[in-house]
Design a protein around this motif. Structure first.
Motif, PDB file in Angstrom:
ATOM      1  N   ASN A   1      -7.115 -11.008  -9.107  1.00  0.00           N
ATOM      2  CA  ASN A   1      -8.574 -10.446  -9.187  1.00  0.00           C
ATOM      3  C   ASN A   1      -8.392  -9.016  -8.524  1.00  0.00           C
ATOM      4  OD1 ASN A   1      -8.989 -11.789  -6.950  1.00  0.00           O
ATOM      5  ND2 ASN A   1     -11.366 -12.035  -7.478  1.00  0.00           N
ATOM      6  N   LEU A   2      -7.498  -8.625  -8.083  1.00  0.00           N
ATOM      7  CA  LEU A   2      -7.448  -7.465  -6.798  1.00  0.00           C
ATOM      8  C   LEU A   2      -6.582  -6.311  -7.646  1.00  0.00           C
ATOM      9  CD1 LEU A   2      -8.021  -6.219  -4.203  1.00  0.00           C
ATOM     10  CD2 LEU A   2      -5.629  -7.187  -3.401  1.00  0.00           C
ATOM     11  N   TYR A   3      -7.180  -5.243  -7.694  1.00  0.00           N
ATOM     12  CA  TYR A   3      -6.825  -3.801  -8.302  1.00  0.00           C
ATOM     13  C   TYR A   3      -6.844  -2.848  -7.410  1.00  0.00           C
ATOM     14  CZ  TYR A   3      -7.179  -5.965 -13.075  1.00  0.00           C
ATOM     15  OH  TYR A   3      -6.909  -6.828 -14.145  1.00  0.00           O
ATOM     16  N   VAL A   4      -5.793  -1.705  -7.180  1.00  0.00           N
ATOM     17  CA  VAL A   4      -5.815  -0.733  -6.414  1.00  0.00           C
ATOM     18  C   VAL A   4      -6.020   0.590  -7.531  1.00  0.00           C
ATOM     19  CG1 VAL A   4      -4.836   0.610  -4.739  1.00  0.00           C
ATOM     20  CG2 VAL A   4      -4.603  -1.833  -4.794  1.00  0.00           C
ATOM     21  N   VAL A   5      -7.075   1.180  -7.604  1.00  0.00           N
ATOM     22  CA  VAL A   5      -7.160   2.489  -8.454  1.00  0.00           C
ATOM     23  C   VAL A   5      -7.491   3.666  -7.717  1.00  0.00           C
ATOM     24  CG1 VAL A   5      -8.265   3.055 -10.512  1.00  0.00           C
ATOM     25  CG2 VAL A   5      -7.702   0.630 -10.121  1.00  0.00           C
ATOM     26  N   ASP A   6      -6.610   4.132  -7.113  1.00  0.00           N
ATOM     27  CA  ASP A   6      -6.384   5.590  -6.430  1.00  0.00           C
ATOM     28  C   ASP A   6      -5.054   6.151  -6.473  1.00  0.00           C
ATOM     29  OD1 ASP A   6      -5.075   4.292  -4.443  1.00  0.00           O
ATOM     30  OD2 ASP A   6      -6.830   3.968  -3.127  1.00  0.00           O
ATOM     31  N   ALA A   7      -4.858   7.020  -5.651  1.00  0.00           N
ATOM     32  CA  ALA A   7      -3.532   7.594  -5.603  1.00  0.00           C
ATOM     33  C   ALA A   7      -2.351   6.743  -5.039  1.00  0.00           C
ATOM     34  CB  ALA A   7      -3.548   9.062  -4.893  1.00  0.00           C
ATOM     35  N   SER A   8      -2.749   5.560  -4.587  1.00  0.00           N
ATOM     36  CA  SER A   8      -1.668   4.546  -4.116  1.00  0.00           C
ATOM     37  C   SER A   8      -0.488   4.172  -5.021  1.00  0.00           C
ATOM     38  CB  SER A   8      -2.180   3.544  -3.780  1.00  0.00           C
ATOM     39  OG  SER A   8      -3.294   3.835  -2.448  1.00  0.00           O
ATOM     40  N   PHE A   9      -0.890   4.200  -6.363  1.00  0.00           N
ATOM     41  CA  PHE A   9       0.020   3.879  -7.394  1.00  0.00           C
ATOM     42  C   PHE A   9       1.270   4.497  -7.903  1.00  0.00           C
ATOM     43  CE2 PHE A   9      -2.367   6.554 -10.162  1.00  0.00           C
ATOM     44  CZ  PHE A   9      -1.630   6.658 -11.037  1.00  0.00           C
ATOM     45  N   PHE A  10       1.203   6.012  -7.592  1.00  0.00           N
ATOM     46  CA  PHE A  10       2.019   6.933  -7.861  1.00  0.00           C
ATOM     47  C   PHE A  10       3.498   6.866  -7.467  1.00  0.00           C
ATOM     48  CE2 PHE A  10      -0.196  11.130  -9.195  1.00  0.00           C
ATOM     49  CZ  PHE A  10      -1.388  10.503  -9.153  1.00  0.00           C
ATOM     50  N   PRO A  11       4.463   6.457  -8.397  1.00  0.00           N
ATOM     51  CA  PRO A  11       5.715   6.400  -7.945  1.00  0.00           C
ATOM     52  C   PRO A  11       6.455   7.540  -7.405  1.00  0.00           C
ATOM     53  CG  PRO A  11       5.475   5.410 -10.184  1.00  0.00           C
ATOM     54  CD  PRO A  11       4.212   6.261  -9.861  1.00  0.00           C
TER      55      PRO A  11
ATOM     56  N   SER B   1      -6.389   2.506   1.489  1.00  0.00           N
ATOM     57  CA  SER B   1      -6.066   1.354   0.899  1.00  0.00           C
ATOM     58  C   SER B   1      -5.008   0.438   1.517  1.00  0.00           C
ATOM     59  CB  SER B   1      -5.793   1.749  -0.500  1.00  0.00           C
ATOM     60  OG  SER B   1      -7.184   2.248  -1.055  1.00  0.00           O
ATOM     61  N   ALA B   2      -3.839   1.138   2.013  1.00  0.00           N
ATOM     62  CA  ALA B   2      -2.806   0.368   2.611  1.00  0.00           C
ATOM     63  C   ALA B   2      -3.180  -0.366   3.755  1.00  0.00           C
ATOM     64  CB  ALA B   2      -1.675   1.137   2.794  1.00  0.00           C
ATOM     65  N   LYS B   3      -4.167   0.557   4.539  1.00  0.00           N
ATOM     66  CA  LYS B   3      -4.586  -0.142   5.875  1.00  0.00           C
ATOM     67  C   LYS B   3      -5.511  -1.278   5.418  1.00  0.00           C
ATOM     68  CE  LYS B   3      -8.141   0.433   9.768  1.00  0.00           C
ATOM     69  NZ  LYS B   3      -9.299   1.312  10.031  1.00  0.00           N
TER      70      LYS B   3
ATOM     71  N   SER C   1       4.229  -9.100  -1.218  1.00  0.00           N
ATOM     72  CA  SER C   1       5.137  -9.864  -1.160  1.00  0.00           C
ATOM     73  C   SER C   1       6.681  -9.222  -1.195  1.00  0.00           C
ATOM     74  CB  SER C   1       5.298 -10.856  -2.213  1.00  0.00           C
ATOM     75  OG  SER C   1       5.138 -10.136  -3.468  1.00  0.00           O
ATOM     76  N   SER C   2       6.365  -7.736  -1.730  1.00  0.00           N
ATOM     77  CA  SER C   2       7.746  -6.901  -1.855  1.00  0.00           C
ATOM     78  C   SER C   2       7.908  -6.170  -0.645  1.00  0.00           C
ATOM     79  CB  SER C   2       7.373  -5.691  -3.020  1.00  0.00           C
ATOM     80  OG  SER C   2       6.173  -5.027  -2.522  1.00  0.00           O
ATOM     81  N   GLY C   3       6.870  -6.158   0.509  1.00  0.00           N
ATOM     82  CA  GLY C   3       7.091  -5.343   1.563  1.00  0.00           C
ATOM     83  C   GLY C   3       6.874  -3.832   1.375  1.00  0.00           C
ATOM     84  N   LEU C   4       6.203  -3.471   0.375  1.00  0.00           N
ATOM     85  CA  LEU C   4       6.049  -2.159   0.056  1.00  0.00           C
ATOM     86  C   LEU C   4       4.607  -1.606   0.493  1.00  0.00           C
ATOM     87  CD1 LEU C   4       8.308  -1.856  -3.313  1.00  0.00           C
ATOM     88  CD2 LEU C   4       8.633  -1.111  -0.966  1.00  0.00           C
ATOM     89  N   VAL C   5       3.777  -2.565   0.659  1.00  0.00           N
ATOM     90  CA  VAL C   5       2.266  -1.951   0.993  1.00  0.00           C
ATOM     91  C   VAL C   5       2.458  -1.134   2.116  1.00  0.00           C
ATOM     92  CG1 VAL C   5       0.058  -2.235   1.636  1.00  0.00           C
ATOM     93  CG2 VAL C   5       1.240  -3.762  -0.177  1.00  0.00           C
ATOM     94  N   GLY C   6       2.093   0.236   2.050  1.00  0.00           N
ATOM     95  CA  GLY C   6       2.215   1.124   3.103  1.00  0.00           C
ATOM     96  C   GLY C   6       3.246   2.180   3.110  1.00  0.00           C
ATOM     97  N   ARG C   7       4.230   1.650   2.349  1.00  0.00           N
ATOM     98  CA  ARG C   7       5.590   2.411   2.247  1.00  0.00           C
ATOM     99  C   ARG C   7       5.548   3.484   1.028  1.00  0.00           C
ATOM    100  NH1 ARG C   7       9.649   0.854   5.717  1.00  0.00           N
ATOM    101  NH2 ARG C   7       9.394  -1.305   6.676  1.00  0.00           N
TER     102      ARG C   7
ATOM    103  N   GLN D   1      -2.343  12.485  -0.533  1.00  0.00           N
ATOM    104  CA  GLN D   1      -1.738  11.413  -0.106  1.00  0.00           C
ATOM    105  C   GLN D   1      -1.510  10.382  -0.977  1.00  0.00           C
ATOM    106  OE1 GLN D   1      -4.626   8.475   1.950  1.00  0.00           O
ATOM    107  NE2 GLN D   1      -5.453  10.564   2.794  1.00  0.00           N
ATOM    108  N   ILE D   2      -0.384   9.749  -1.452  1.00  0.00           N
ATOM    109  CA  ILE D   2       0.097   9.179  -2.602  1.00  0.00           C
ATOM    110  C   ILE D   2       1.214   7.932  -2.284  1.00  0.00           C
ATOM    111  CG2 ILE D   2      -0.806  10.855  -4.273  1.00  0.00           C
ATOM    112  CD1 ILE D   2       2.405  10.980  -4.989  1.00  0.00           C
ATOM    113  N   GLY D   3       1.202   7.213  -2.772  1.00  0.00           N
ATOM    114  CA  GLY D   3       2.564   6.033  -3.144  1.00  0.00           C
ATOM    115  C   GLY D   3       2.376   4.942  -2.450  1.00  0.00           C
ATOM    116  N   THR D   4       1.536   4.654  -1.573  1.00  0.00           N
ATOM    117  CA  THR D   4       1.679   3.359  -0.777  1.00  0.00           C
ATOM    118  C   THR D   4       1.334   1.967  -1.425  1.00  0.00           C
ATOM    119  OG1 THR D   4      -0.867   3.623  -0.195  1.00  0.00           O
ATOM    120  CG2 THR D   4       0.756   4.888   1.134  1.00  0.00           C
ATOM    121  N   CYS D   5       1.003   2.140  -2.643  1.00  0.00           N
ATOM    122  CA  CYS D   5       1.041   0.872  -3.164  1.00  0.00           C
ATOM    123  C   CYS D   5       1.402   1.107  -4.839  1.00  0.00           C
ATOM    124  CB  CYS D   5      -0.505   0.256  -3.655  1.00  0.00           C
ATOM    125  SG  CYS D   5      -1.063  -0.258  -2.053  1.00  0.00           S
ATOM    126  N   VAL D   6       2.683   1.361  -4.750  1.00  0.00           N
ATOM    127  CA  VAL D   6       3.539   1.766  -6.092  1.00  0.00           C
ATOM    128  C   VAL D   6       3.350   0.598  -7.381  1.00  0.00           C
ATOM    129  CG1 VAL D   6       5.712   0.818  -5.608  1.00  0.00           C
ATOM    130  CG2 VAL D   6       5.604   2.810  -7.041  1.00  0.00           C
TER     131      VAL D   6
END
Length: 507
Positions: free
Chosen positions: A469-479, A273-275, A292-298, A443-448
C-alpha cells in the motif's frame, strides 16, 4: 480528529497536489500532509532584494556534502512545493527520451513505459496548468493529440529581433510552453500582467499556474479532502508482516501524531522521499523501506544547468523575457554526434540577481549596466544515472548528497554554440554561472520504476515492490531525465497513477 483515511498523501507539491486534485472527485477520504504552510502573499514576493539577497523563501535547512561541508539547498517548503517559485516553463519530454539514447558520457537508459503511455496525460496536464504554446514550430516536438490550450506568449520587440536573427541563421527559435493564467481572448479574466518578477519569484497575483493554484486549492473545495500544513512526516511504520504501512508518524505543530490509510503516497521530492524511506527501516526492512534492491536514494540526477548573461551595446528594455527557446541541438550538435540539450531565455535578470550570482563583489553601477544591456539565457543538458550519485541519511536524519556531475562535455559544447550565435548578433560580453550542488531544483531518480524488483524500487504504477500500500509519486520514479524541465512529466505521471487508483478503488 479521525485519523484513518482512504488515501494519505505526503507532500503538496507537483506530485502530491496533482494526485489530490485528480482523486478529489472520487469521494474517498483524502488527507494531504505538507511540512510547510502557504507562502505569504506580500510585497516581498516581487522584491528582488528579498528573493535573491535575503533568500526570504528558501528553507534554512542544512544538507551536507560527502566531506561533511554543510550547504543550504535551494528548496522551498510550501503548499505547492518548489513550483511556488519556478519559472513555469513546462515541457514534454521528447519521444526519443523514453528510449535508450547514446550520450557523450554513456547511455541514457530506456523507460519501461513509452511516450505513448504518457501522451494523453501530457494533454491533461497542459490543460490543468493552462499551457501557452505554438504547436508545429519545434523540430523536436513529439506527437501531440491536441493543440496547446492557449496560444503562445508573444515576444517583446528586442526578443522578437533576436528570434528573427536566429531564424535567418537557420535555427528554429520556439515559443516556450508556459504555465500562466493569461487568456488573451478574455483579458478581464486573466490575472497575469506579464511582469518582470515571474521567474524565479513567487507570484503576488496568483497568475502562475503552480501546484497550489492549479491543484491543491481546487482539491480543497471537496469536503472529502483535508489539508494539514506544518505537518512534518518523520517515519512510516509497517505492520508485523512488513508488507503494509500501518501508521504514519507526523510532527504536527510540535506534537507527535499518527495517521493511517488504506493507501499511503510519498511525494516529498526525490531527495526527501528517499530520506523518509531510508529512515523508516525496521527488522523487516533493515536497509530502509522499499529497499530490497538497494536502490533507494541511488541514481540521483540533477540537470547540468548554467545561466549565460550575454551583454550587447544595444539596451534590452524587455519586461517579460522568458518567451523563447532553442532546441535545434537537443539530439545532435553541428559537429557532435550526441545530444546536447536545450537553450531558453530566463526571466530578466535584475542587478540584485546578478549580485547573488557574482563570484566576487561588484559595484552596483556595473551590475545595473549589465542588467540593462543583457539578454539572459538558461542552458540545460542531461545528467545520466549513476549508482554512486545518491542520497544517504544518518541516524539523526542528516541528509548527505553524493553527486558528481557527468556528461558535462555536451554542456560546454552547447554554451559555446550559443555564444558563437550571439556574437554574430552583436553580443560581446558573456558571463557564465554554472549551478552548483545547492541548486537542486530538478532532482530526480532516487526510487526508479521498473518491472523487475531486483533492479527497481517501484512497479509501473509507482507502487513499491516491497509493500502493498505504499506509492511514491514525485520525480523519484524517473529512470532518466532528458533535458526538459521534469515538472510536466511529473504532473502527467501523477494523473496516470490517479487513473490506476480509480480503477483499484472501483474494484
Amino acid at each position: 480528529m479521525h485519523n484513518h483515511y482512504d488515501i494519505l498523501i505526503i507532500g503538496a507539491g507537483a506530485g502530491g497536489g496533482t494526485l489530490a486534485y485528480a482523486l478529489a472527485p472520487t469521494g474517498k477520504r483524502i488527507l494531504l500532509l505538507e511540512r510547510g504552510g502557504y507562502l505569504p502573499r506580500e510585497k516581498s514576493n516581487w522584491d528582488p532584494d528579498a528573493v535573491f539577497l535575503e533568500q526570504r523563501y528558501r528553507t534554512d535547512e542544512q544538507w551536507y556534502q560527502p566531506d561533511g561541508t554543510p550547504f543550504s539547498p535551494e528548496v522551498h517548503y510550501f503548499v505547492g512545493g518548489n513550483t511556488k517559485v519556478y519559472g513555469a516553463a513546462l515541457q514534454r519530454m521528447r519521444q526519443e527520451d523514453f528510449g535508450a539514447l547514446q550520450h557523450y558520457d554513456g547511455i541514457s537508459p530506456a523507460w519501461p513505459l513509452s511516450y505513448a503511455d504518457f501522451e494523453p496525460y501530457y494533454t491533461q496536464a497542459e490543460s490543468l496548468f493552462k499551457i501557452h504554446g505554438q504547436r508545429g514550430e519545434d523540430p523536436t516536438e513529439p506527437p501531440m493529440s491536441a493543440d496547446y490550450p492557449y496560444g503562445p506568449l508573444a515576444h517583446e520587440p528586442r526578443i522578437q529581433q533576436i528570434a528573427d536573427q536566429l531564424s535567418d541563421r537557420g535555427l528554429h527559435p520556439v515559443h516556450l510552453t508556459l504555465a500562466l493564467n493569461r487568456d488573451e481572448a478574455h483579458p478581464e479574466k486573466r490575472p497575469c500582467i506579464r511582469c518582470d518578477t515571474c521567474d524565479p519569484y513567487p507570484c503576488l497575483v496568483d497568475a502562475k499556474c503552480d501546484a497550489q493554484i492549479a491543484c491543491v486549492d481546487p482539491a480543497r473545495q471537496y469536503e472529502n479532502v483535508q489539508l494539514l500544513t506544518h505537518a512534518l512526516v518523520t517515519r512510516l511504520d509497517t505492520d508485523a508482516s512488513g508488507k503494509r504501512i500501518e501508521q504514519v508518524e507526523v510532527q504536527l505543530n510540535g506534537q507527535l501524531q499518527t495517521f493511517s490509510a488504506e493507501i499511503v503516497v510519498v511525494s516529498c521530492g526525490a531527495i526527501n522521499s528517499a530520506k523518509l524511506l531510508l529512515q523508516s527501516g525496521n527488522d523487516k526492512h533493515p536497509n530502509g523501506l522499499a529497499n530490497s534492491s538497494g536502490l533507494v536514494g541511488r541514481n540521483l540526477m540533477f540537470h547540468n544547468h548554467s545561466a549565460l548573461i550575454a551583454v550587447a551595446d544595444e539596451p534590452n528594455p524587455t519586461v517579460f523575457q522568458k518567451t523563447l527557446g532553442i532546441h535545434d541541438y537537443y539530439f545532435k550538435g553541428p559537429t557532435q554526434d550526441y545530444p546536447l540539450g536545450q537553450i531558453q531565455l530566463t526571466g530578466k535578470a535584475k542587478w540584485q540577481r546578478l549580485q547573488h550570482m557574482a563570484p566576487v563583489e561588484m559595484p552596483e553601477a556595473t551590475l545595473r549596466y549589465l542588467s540593462a544591456h543583457s539578454v539572459d539565457w538558461w542552458v540545460t543538458t542531461e545528467d545520466l544515472p549513476r549508482l554512486e550519485n545518491q542520497v544517504t541519511v544518518d541516524r539523526q536524519g542528516k541528509i548527505t548528497v553524493h553527486h558528481q556531475p557527468n556528461n558535462t562535455q555536451p554542456h560546454a559544447d552547447l554554451i559555446h554554440l550559443l555564444e558563437d550565435h550571439l556574437r554574430d548578433l552583436g553580443f560581446f560580453l558573456f558571463w557564465r554561472k554554472t549551478m552548483k550542488s545547492a541548486v537542486v531544483w530538478h532532482q530526480i531518480g532516487t526510487c526508479v520504476l521498473g518491472e523487475d524488483p531486483s533492479n527497481s524500487v517501484l512497479d509501473l504504477n509507482c507502487r513499491a515492490h516491497d509493500l502493498d500500500n505504499l506509492y511514491v509519486v514525485d520525480a523519484s520514479f524517473f529512470p532518466s531525465m532528458g533535458a526538459m524541465n521534469p515538472t510536466l512529466t511529473l504532473v502527467a505521471n501523477a494523473l496516470r497513477v490517479a487513473d490506476h487508483f480509480k480503477s483499484q478503488l472501483k474494484g
